[in-house]
Scaffold this motif. Sequence first.
Motif, PDB file in Angstrom:
ATOM      1  N   ALA A  94       0.839  -1.206   0.000  1.00  0.00           N
ATOM      2  CA  ALA A  94       0.000   0.000   0.000  1.00  0.00           C
ATOM      3  C   ALA A  94       0.873   1.255   0.000  1.00  0.00           C
ATOM      4  CB  ALA A  94      -0.939   0.001   1.206  1.00  0.00           C
ATOM      5  N   GLY A  95       1.903   1.245   0.836  1.00  0.00           N
ATOM      6  CA  GLY A  95       2.795   2.397   0.899  1.00  0.00           C
ATOM      7  C   GLY A  95       3.544   2.637  -0.393  1.00  0.00           C
ATOM      8  N   SER A  96       3.990   1.568  -1.040  1.00  0.00           N
ATOM      9  CA  SER A  96       4.719   1.751  -2.298  1.00  0.00           C
ATOM     10  C   SER A  96       3.788   2.276  -3.387  1.00  0.00           C
ATOM     11  CB  SER A  96       5.386   0.447  -2.733  1.00  0.00           C
ATOM     12  OG  SER A  96       4.422  -0.538  -3.039  1.00  0.00           O
ATOM     13  N   HIS A  97       2.542   1.861  -3.367  1.00  0.00           N
ATOM     14  CA  HIS A  97       1.566   2.377  -4.328  1.00  0.00           C
ATOM     15  C   HIS A  97       1.382   3.881  -4.115  1.00  0.00           C
ATOM     16  CE1 HIS A  97      -1.884   1.563  -7.098  1.00  0.00           C
ATOM     17  NE2 HIS A  97      -2.285   2.715  -6.596  1.00  0.00           N
ATOM     18  N   LEU A  98       1.248   4.279  -2.860  1.00  0.00           N
ATOM     19  CA  LEU A  98       1.069   5.701  -2.550  1.00  0.00           C
ATOM     20  C   LEU A  98       2.294   6.523  -2.944  1.00  0.00           C
ATOM     21  CD1 LEU A  98      -0.724   5.469   0.899  1.00  0.00           C
ATOM     22  CD2 LEU A  98      -1.717   6.202  -1.279  1.00  0.00           C
ATOM     23  N   MET A  99       3.487   5.978  -2.684  1.00  0.00           N
ATOM     24  CA  MET A  99       4.696   6.715  -3.058  1.00  0.00           C
ATOM     25  C   MET A  99       4.802   6.857  -4.570  1.00  0.00           C
ATOM     26  SD  MET A  99       7.685   5.810  -0.306  1.00  0.00           S
ATOM     27  CE  MET A  99       7.782   4.093  -0.669  1.00  0.00           C
ATOM     28  N   GLY A 100       4.410   5.824  -5.300  1.00  0.00           N
ATOM     29  CA  GLY A 100       4.427   5.902  -6.762  1.00  0.00           C
ATOM     30  C   GLY A 100       3.465   6.948  -7.287  1.00  0.00           C
TER      31      GLY A 100
END
Length: 194
Positions: free
Chosen positions: A149-155
């Motif tokens: 979830a965090g990597s999606h948000l950072m992307g």
Amino acid sequence: MSGRRPGSPQTREAILDAGLRAFTESGYAGTTIRAVARAAGVDPALVMHFFGSKDGLFEAAIRGGGIPLRSLSDAADGDVEGLGRRVVARYVSLWEDPETGARLHAVMSSVAASPAAADLFKEFVRSEVIQPLVKRLDVGSPETRAILAGSHLMGVAFARYVVRIEPLVSLSPEELISCVAPAVQRYLTGDLPI
């Protein structure tokens, strides 16, 4: 007397404020201890006394509230079905705010340019964002889910706020939240092949 400040708690805060401004304006690579000291009106040795190094100053700036990602963990409160939307809405609001958005932009640029900054940021995200979400998830592989979830948000943030890719930039915050929240919810609570 040179007019420089002595080593008091107020001096530490003045250095931290100057460091946060420097990281925001110049990024990690462009920030120097000398420039921070000059902006705070202190000797560079005093910056080193309080923070030990530029890495120490960067870490203190992140942890000291200058980078408000910690507030994402507050979005974990409430029903699990709305968790993805709350997290995305909080994250987007941080980026949309002129002050915090500029700080997040500086951090995102810094971690991309400096392995030392990236290591410090990873530890901060793990302890202040990922772990509070993990505690809230009652599903298998909670840490992997939170990191996905965090990597999606950072992307999304990198594409919209740093690189500024259209049509992502033209979406209203509410449109962006509505588009991204289902994916984040799936990462957090849905069926995953893990």
